[in-house]
Design a protein around this motif. Structure first.
Motif, mmCIF file in Angstrom:
data_model
loop_
_atom_site.group_PDB
_atom_site.id
_atom_site.type_symbol
_atom_site.label_atom_id
_atom_site.label_comp_id
_atom_site.label_asym_id
_atom_site.label_seq_id
_atom_site.Cartn_x
_atom_site.Cartn_y
_atom_site.Cartn_z
ATOM 1 N N LEU A 349 7.511 -13.920 15.074
ATOM 2 C CA LEU A 349 7.630 -12.555 14.575
ATOM 3 C C LEU A 349 9.020 -11.970 14.815
ATOM 4 O O LEU A 349 9.439 -11.049 14.113
ATOM 5 C CB LEU A 349 6.575 -11.665 15.237
ATOM 6 N N ASN A 350 9.724 -12.503 15.805
ATOM 7 C CA ASN A 350 11.080 -12.004 16.063
ATOM 8 C C ASN A 350 11.945 -12.085 14.814
ATOM 9 O O ASN A 350 12.779 -11.208 14.561
ATOM 10 C CB ASN A 350 11.739 -12.794 17.188
ATOM 11 N N ALA A 351 11.757 -13.148 14.046
ATOM 12 C CA ALA A 351 12.574 -13.337 12.840
ATOM 13 C C ALA A 351 12.359 -12.201 11.843
ATOM 14 O O ALA A 351 13.311 -11.731 11.204
ATOM 15 C CB ALA A 351 12.256 -14.680 12.203
ATOM 16 N N LEU A 352 11.121 -11.722 11.734
ATOM 17 C CA LEU A 352 10.832 -10.634 10.800
ATOM 18 C C LEU A 352 11.477 -9.329 11.284
ATOM 19 O O LEU A 352 12.069 -8.585 10.494
ATOM 20 C CB LEU A 352 9.323 -10.461 10.652
ATOM 21 N N PHE A 353 11.343 -9.053 12.562
ATOM 22 C CA PHE A 353 11.947 -7.839 13.102
ATOM 23 C C PHE A 353 13.475 -7.895 13.028
ATOM 24 O O PHE A 353 14.134 -6.885 12.768
ATOM 25 C CB PHE A 353 11.500 -7.624 14.548
ATOM 26 N N PHE A 354 14.027 -9.081 13.252
ATOM 27 C CA PHE A 354 15.484 -9.231 13.185
ATOM 28 C C PHE A 354 15.997 -8.959 11.770
ATOM 29 O O PHE A 354 17.053 -8.337 11.587
ATOM 30 C CB PHE A 354 15.881 -10.634 13.631
ATOM 31 N N GLN A 355 15.251 -9.383 10.786
ATOM 32 C CA GLN A 355 15.655 -9.143 9.397
ATOM 33 C C GLN A 355 15.627 -7.660 9.050
ATOM 34 O O GLN A 355 16.368 -7.207 8.174
ATOM 35 C CB GLN A 355 14.761 -9.941 8.453
ATOM 36 N N VAL A 356 14.784 -6.902 9.732
ATOM 37 C CA VAL A 356 14.800 -5.452 9.545
ATOM 38 C C VAL A 356 16.073 -4.864 10.160
ATOM 39 O O VAL A 356 16.743 -4.019 9.562
ATOM 40 C CB VAL A 356 13.541 -4.809 10.166
ATOM 41 N N LEU A 357 16.432 -5.325 11.356
ATOM 42 C CA LEU A 357 17.646 -4.837 12.005
ATOM 43 C C LEU A 357 18.889 -5.065 11.153
ATOM 44 O O LEU A 357 19.744 -4.175 11.018
ATOM 45 C CB LEU A 357 17.836 -5.517 13.365
ATOM 46 N N ASN A 358 19.005 -6.259 10.594
ATOM 47 C CA ASN A 358 20.228 -6.578 9.849
ATOM 48 C C ASN A 358 20.147 -6.232 8.367
ATOM 49 O O ASN A 358 21.079 -6.525 7.611
ATOM 50 C CB ASN A 358 20.618 -8.049 10.036
ATOM 51 N N GLY A 359 19.028 -5.624 7.949
ATOM 52 C CA GLY A 359 18.914 -5.145 6.575
ATOM 53 C C GLY A 359 18.507 -6.172 5.557
ATOM 54 O O GLY A 359 18.493 -5.869 4.351
ATOM 55 N N GLU A 360 18.152 -7.371 5.991
ATOM 56 C CA GLU A 360 17.742 -8.401 5.036
ATOM 57 C C GLU A 360 16.336 -8.157 4.487
ATOM 58 O O GLU A 360 15.975 -8.670 3.434
ATOM 59 C CB GLU A 360 17.788 -9.784 5.697
ATOM 60 N N ARG A 361 15.538 -7.382 5.212
ATOM 61 C CA ARG A 361 14.153 -7.162 4.798
ATOM 62 C C ARG A 361 13.787 -5.704 5.053
ATOM 63 O O ARG A 361 14.267 -5.081 6.000
ATOM 64 C CB ARG A 361 13.218 -8.083 5.602
ATOM 65 N N ASP A 362 12.940 -5.167 4.186
ATOM 66 C CA ASP A 362 12.477 -3.799 4.353
ATOM 67 C C ASP A 362 11.405 -3.721 5.437
ATOM 68 O O ASP A 362 10.703 -4.702 5.718
ATOM 69 C CB ASP A 362 11.884 -3.261 3.042
ATOM 70 N N TYR A 420 11.361 8.637 13.023
ATOM 71 C CA TYR A 420 11.125 7.269 12.580
ATOM 72 C C TYR A 420 11.683 7.059 11.173
ATOM 73 O O TYR A 420 11.475 7.882 10.259
ATOM 74 C CB TYR A 420 9.623 6.955 12.622
ATOM 75 N N PHE A 421 12.392 5.937 11.037
ATOM 76 C CA PHE A 421 13.013 5.569 9.763
ATOM 77 C C PHE A 421 12.553 4.167 9.372
ATOM 78 O O PHE A 421 12.272 3.325 10.238
ATOM 79 C CB PHE A 421 14.538 5.585 9.886
ATOM 80 N N ASN A 422 12.505 3.948 8.072
ATOM 81 C CA ASN A 422 12.234 2.618 7.548
ATOM 82 C C ASN A 422 13.515 2.025 6.986
ATOM 83 O O ASN A 422 14.401 2.755 6.501
ATOM 84 C CB ASN A 422 11.179 2.675 6.438
ATOM 85 N N MET A 423 13.623 0.708 7.072
ATOM 86 C CA MET A 423 14.728 0.015 6.434
ATOM 87 C C MET A 423 14.322 -0.263 4.983
ATOM 88 O O MET A 423 13.330 -0.948 4.725
ATOM 89 C CB MET A 423 15.042 -1.291 7.161
ATOM 90 N N VAL A 424 15.086 0.278 4.037
ATOM 91 C CA VAL A 424 14.804 0.124 2.617
ATOM 92 C C VAL A 424 16.110 -0.222 1.913
ATOM 93 O O VAL A 424 17.057 0.576 1.922
ATOM 94 C CB VAL A 424 14.193 1.404 2.002
ATOM 95 N N ASN A 425 16.158 -1.433 1.359
ATOM 96 C CA ASN A 425 17.368 -1.892 0.662
ATOM 97 C C ASN A 425 18.609 -1.752 1.542
ATOM 98 O O ASN A 425 19.656 -1.265 1.117
ATOM 99 C CB ASN A 425 17.564 -1.122 -0.652
ATOM 100 N N ALA A 426 18.469 -2.149 2.807
ATOM 101 C CA ALA A 426 19.556 -2.160 3.786
ATOM 102 C C ALA A 426 20.062 -0.768 4.119
ATOM 103 O O ALA A 426 21.190 -0.598 4.599
ATOM 104 C CB ALA A 426 20.711 -3.041 3.316
ATOM 105 N N GLU A 427 19.215 0.234 3.879
ATOM 106 C CA GLU A 427 19.566 1.596 4.252
ATOM 107 C C GLU A 427 18.400 2.234 5.006
ATOM 108 O O GLU A 427 17.240 1.871 4.809
ATOM 109 C CB GLU A 427 19.910 2.438 3.020
ATOM 110 N N LEU A 428 18.722 3.198 5.837
ATOM 111 C CA LEU A 428 17.705 3.888 6.618
ATOM 112 C C LEU A 428 17.145 5.055 5.818
ATOM 113 O O LEU A 428 17.895 5.909 5.333
ATOM 114 C CB LEU A 428 18.299 4.395 7.932
ATOM 115 N N VAL A 429 15.818 5.086 5.712
ATOM 116 C CA VAL A 429 15.130 6.130 4.953
ATOM 117 C C VAL A 429 14.095 6.775 5.865
ATOM 118 O O VAL A 429 13.286 6.075 6.493
ATOM 119 C CB VAL A 429 14.445 5.555 3.693
ATOM 120 N N PHE A 430 14.122 8.096 5.953
ATOM 121 C CA PHE A 430 13.186 8.808 6.821
ATOM 122 C C PHE A 430 11.751 8.499 6.410
ATOM 123 O O PHE A 430 11.393 8.572 5.231
ATOM 124 C CB PHE A 430 13.454 10.299 6.762
ATOM 125 N N SER A 431 10.917 8.189 7.383
ATOM 126 C CA SER A 431 9.557 7.745 7.100
ATOM 127 C C SER A 431 8.601 8.882 6.796
ATOM 128 O O SER A 431 7.520 8.656 6.226
ATOM 129 C CB SER A 431 9.016 6.946 8.288
#
Length: 744
Positions: A349-362, A420-431
C-alpha cells in the motif's frame, strides 16, 4: 578585573547592543572615559582575556562575519569547535544548533541570546527556536561552553550563544552609516542599511541608530507549478541612548525597539532516497501549499550606573512578542505515516500512498486525503534582569564579584487546525470536509533566577567559582480535554547549580585550564510526574598556547548525564504526543576540541590568515530501554546519540593585502545517525558525510566603497543532510553572490 585602579579609571555601559557582552562575557566590559564619552570595549573579544579565560569560548568579530557574508547562522558557527548542526532548509531559517552534544533539535537545549536577553519565543515554556534574528545585522557572535553557562540559563548543559547587535556610533566616529546591496543566483537579493550618530545637547549625549534589512530568495527547490520555494525576511531596528553630563553615577540609558517578519514557502516534506538521487532539489506536489509566516516585536530598556569606582549596576527590562502560522502538510488522513511511505515507497500500500504524494495518482479514498494543519502559535517573553559588579584588591589578589537576578515570564498559546485536500491531476483540491481542531492549549512559566560569580586573580593563577539558583513554576492548560473542561497541570522545580573553573599560566606562551559545572534543562509545563529534568555533570580539561601571531587551544570534555531528555516535536519527526518529553536515562558524551589561528606575513603588505577547528565526539547510552521518542526507539546500552558526528573539521585560509582579500572555508563533517536505537522508521540510517567549500573575496575601490563576491558550496556537493522531519533533505547548492558596500 578592576573597574578602577590608581592609573586608569574604567567604566562600563549597558548599551543594549553590547550588554550581552557584559552579561555573557566573563563578567564585565572594559570601559574607559574619553572626552566625556563612554567607549564600549567587549572584554571577551579582546585577545588578552580570551587567553586567560578559565573556560572555553569563542568570539566571532564583525570582521570575521563580514569576510564570508553568511546569512545562515549554521555557516557562521561552523568555525567554532564543539558546535553541532543539523541542516534542515539550507538557509538556517529555523536553526538546529547543539553545543558539546546537547541535542541540536531546534536549538532548544542551549541558551540563545541577543544583547544578553533570551531570544527564543518562550525560553522556558517552548524553547524551540522557531524565531531567529538575521545574523547579517550582528556585529559579533559569542559562544560559551563549560562553567560560564551557569550565569545565563535556563539551559546550562551545553552552553550559551549570544549575538551582539550594532552599537550606536559615537560622535567622533568617522563613519555614521552604510548601505549594503547584493544579488545572486536563486534570485537572491539583500538590502541592508543603517545610520547612527551621537549628538550633544545641552552638554548631554543623545545617540540614535536606525537599521533595516531585507533578504529574499526564490529558493533552490522546484515545484512542478513553478511556484517559489524561497523566502523573504525583513528586520527593522531602532535605538535611542541618553547619557547625562552631570550624572552623579555616570548613568547611561538606552531604548531598543525592533520589528521582524518572514514569509517562507518551506515544508517538512522531503524525498525518498531514490528520488533524492535522481533530483535532490525536487518538491513533491503534496507540499505545494506549505507556507510559514511570522511577526516578531521586541522592546528593551537598559540602564547603567556607576555607583562607586568599584561598584557598577546595570539593568534590562524586556518584552518580546512572536506570532507564527505554519500551514503545511502534516500527513495522510488515515493512519499511514509519511516517513513509513518514504522509507518503502515501492512496497504494498505504500506505493499507492507514495503516488499520491508525488502527484502520479489521485486520492481515491478518505485515507488517501492529505491533512494540512494550520499551526497557529502566539508567544510572549518578558522580564527584568539586573547585575551588580564589585571589584576590590585583597593583599595581592584582584577579586571581582558579580551577582545577578532575573524575573522572567513566558507563554505559548497553540491552536492547530486540520484541513483536508485531495490530490487531483497533480494539484491539491480542497476536499470539502469540515475543519478539525487538533490542539488547543496554553503553557505558561514564571521563573526567578539568581547567581553569584567570583573571580580571583593572583600572579599566574585565575580562579572562577559560581553558583546559580532558580525556581521555576509552570502551568499547562489543555482546552481540548476529554471532559470538555479545561485541564490544568502545574509543575515546579527548584535547582542549585554550581560551577568552578581555573586557568594557570605557566609562562608567557603556555597555560592550563580545568572546569566543572552542573548542567540542567528544566521540564516544560504539563509534563508527567515521571519525567525528570535533564541533568548532568560537565567536565573540561585543556591547554592554551599563544604567540605574537598565533594561538592554539585543546580541550577535552566529558559530560556525565544522570538523565537525558528528548522532546516530541514535528521537526524531530513526531506526528502525535506533541511537546511530550521523554527520559533517556544515563548518557556519556565525551570528546576533544582543538582550535588554532595564525597570521603569516609574506611581506610588509601581504599576509596569510589561517584558522583550524576540529571536534572529536563519542556518545553512549548507559541503559537498555524502550522509548516512543522518534529519534531513539529501542535503546541498548552502548548505542550512540543521533545527529552527533564523530569528526568535524573546519579550515579557513586566506590571502590578505591592504585593499583586498580572498578566503576559502572548508568544512568536513562525518556521517550522523538518524536514530539511536532500533524499531523506528529511520533506525540504521545515517546522513552522508559532508564536504563543503565556500570562497569569498573583497576589493576596496576607494575609502568608502567596497565590492565583494562569494560562492557558497563551490563544488556544488549534494548530500543527504537529514531525513527529518519527513524524508531526505539536501543542503544549499552552489550559489554565486556579488555585492557592494558604501559607507558614509
Amino acid at each position: 578585573m578592576a573597574i578602577a585602579s590608581s592609573n586608569t579609571k574604567y567604566m562600563c555601559t549597558i548599551a543594549a547592543s553590547v550588554l550581552a557582552t557584559l552579561s555573557i562575557s566573563k563578567g564585565v566590559l572594559a570601559e574607559e572615559k574619553t572626552n566625556d564619552k563612554i567607549e564600549v570595549i567587549q572584554i571577551f573579544g579582546s585577545k588578552n582575556d580570551l587567553k586567560t579565560a578559565t573556560g572555553s569560548g569563542a568570539v566571532l568579530t564583525e570582521e570575521q562575519l563580514e569576510l564570508y557574508e553568511f546569512d545562515d547562522i549554521h555557516r557562521v558557527l561552523q568555525s567554532v569547535p564543539g558546535v553541532y548542526i543539523r541542516e534542515e532548509d539550507g538557509y538556517g531559517l529555523r536553526p538546529n544548533i547543539g553545543l558539546r552534544g546537547a541535542t541540536s533539535e531546534r536549538s532548544s537545549k542551549i541558551a540563545l541570546m541577543e544583547d544578553g536577553v533570551l531570544l527564543s519565543p518562550a525560553p522556558y515554556s517552548a524553547p524551540a527556536a522557531y524565531f531567529f534574528p538575521l545574523v547579517s545585522r550582528m556585529t559579533a557572535v559569542e559562544v560559551f561552553k563549560g562553567p560560564a553557562a551557569i550565569k545565563y540559563g535556563p539551559n546550562t548543559v551545553g552552553g550559551a550563544i549570544n549575538m551582539v547587535s550594532r552599537p550606536i556610533n559615537e560622535s567622533q566616529s568617522p563613519s555614521k552609516g552604510q548601505i549594503d546591496f547584493s544579488a545572486g543566483q536563486q534570485d537572491y537579493r539583500k538590502l541592508h542599511a543603517y545610520y547612527s550618530d551621537t549628538l550633544e545637547h545641552l552638554g548631554d549625549d543623545i545617540g540614535y541608530l536606525v537599521e533595516g534589512i531585507n533578504l529574499h530568495t526564490d529558493g533552490f527547490k522546484t515545484l512542478a507549478s513553478g511556484d517559489s520555494t524561497g523566502f523573504a525576511k525583513n528586520e527593522l531596528l531602532g535605538k535611542l541612548s541618553y547619557s547625562p553630563k552631570n550624572s552623579r553615577y555616570n548613568q547611561y540609558y538606552e531604548l531598543k525597539v525592533g520589528y521582524a517578519d518572514e514569509v517562507s514557502n518551506e515544508t517538512y516534506l522531503g524525498l525518498s532516497d531514490a528520488d533524492f538521487k535522481q533530483n535532490p532539489y525536487l518538491r513533491y506536489p503534496a507540499s505545494a501549499n506549505d507556507k510559514f509566516d511570522w511577526e516578531h516585536f521586541q522592546i528593551q530598556l537598559s540602564h547603567y550606573a556607576e555607583l562607586s569606582p568599584n561598584l557598577t549596576l546595570f539593568t534590562q527590562a524586556y518584552r518580546r512578542d512572536f506570532n507564527r502560522d505554519w500551514d503545511r502538510l502534516n500527513g495522510f488522513a488515515g493512519n499511514r505515516s509519511i516517513e513509513t511511505v518514504l522509507r518503502s515507497p515501492d512496497t504494498g500500500l505504500n506505493a499507492l500512498f507514495f503516488q499520491v504524494l508525488n502527484g502520479e495518482r489521485d486520492s481515491l479514498t478518505n485515507d488517501e486525503a492529505l491533512e494540512f494543519t494550520l499551526n497557529d502559535r502566539t508567544f510572549f517573553s518578558q522580564g527584568i534582569q539586573s547585575k551588580l559588579f564589585y571589584d576590590l584588591q585583597v593583599n595581592n589578589f584582584d577579586v571581582s564579584l558579580e551577582a545577578g537576578f532575573r524575573i522572567h515570564q513566558d507563554q505559548v498559546e497553540r491552536l492547530h487546525r486540520a484541513r483536508y485536500f485531495n490530490m487531483v491531476n497533480a494539484e491539491l483540491v480542497f476536499s470539502g470536509r469540515p475543519e478539525v481542531v487538533l490542539l488547543s492549549n496554553k503553557d505558561k512559566t514564571t521563573a526567578i533566577a539568581s547567581y553569584i560569580d567570583a573571580k580571583l586573580q593572583a600572579d599566574m593563577l585565575t580562579l572562577n567559582a559560581g553558583l546559580r539558583a532558580e525556581h521555576i513554576e509552570g502551568q499547562a492548560n489543555d482546552f481540548l480535554s476529554e471532559s470538555t473542561l479545561t485541564t490544568t497541570a502545574n509543575n515546579s522545580d527548584t535547582v542549585v547549580l554550581p560551577g568552578i573553573g581555573a586557568f594557570y599560566q605557566i609562562n608567557d606562551t603556555f597555560g592550563l585550564l580545568a572546569g566543572v559545572n552542573k548542567g540542567f534543562v528544566p521540564n516544560s509545563p504539563g509534563q508527567n510526574d515521571d519525567i525528570d529534568p535533564e541533568e548532568s555533570w560537565n567536565y573540561e580539561l585543556g591547554a592554551r598556547a599563544s604567540g605574537n601571531n598565533w594561538n592554539a587551544e585543546a580541550i577535552a570534555f566529558y559530560f556525565d548525564y544522570s538523565n537525558l531528555k528528548g522532546t516530541c516535536t514535528f521537526s524531530s519527526g513526531c506526528t502525535s504526543d506533541l511537546n511530550q518529553e521523554f527520559n533517556g536515562g544515563e548518557v556519556i558524551i565525551q570528546g576533544v576540541e582543538f582550535s588554532a589561528n595564525a597570521d603569516l606575513d609574506l611581506s610588509k603588505t601581504l599576509s596569510v590568515p589561517l584558522s583550524l577547528a576540529y571536534t572529536f565526539t563519542e556518545s553512549e547510552f548507559q541503559n537498555d530501554f524502550r522509548s516512543e521518542f522518534s529519534q531513539w526507539g529501542n535503546i541498548s546500552a552502548g548505542d550512540e546519540l543521533p545527529y552527533l558526528p564523530e569528526n568535524q573539521l573546519n579550515i579557513q585560509v586566506g590571502l590578505q593585502a591592504q585593499h583586498w582579500q580572498v578566503a576559502m572555508n572548508i568544512k568536513h563533517s562525518s556521517e550522523m545517525l538518524e536514530a539511536a536505537g532500533s524499531g523506528t522508521d529511520l533506525s540504521g540510517l545515517s546522513t552522508e558525510s559532508l564536504l563543503q567549500i565556500d570562497v569569498s573575496g573583497w576589493y576596496q575601490i576607494q575609502a568608502a566603497t567596497r565590492i565583494y563576491i562569494k560562492i557558497d558550496n563551490l563544488s556544488d556537493e549534494t548530500q543527504i543532510v537529514s531525513r527529518r522531519p519527513f524524508g531526505a533533505r539536501p543542503g544549499k547548492p552552489q550559489q554565486l553572490i556579488v555585492g557592494i558596500k558604501y559607507e558614509f
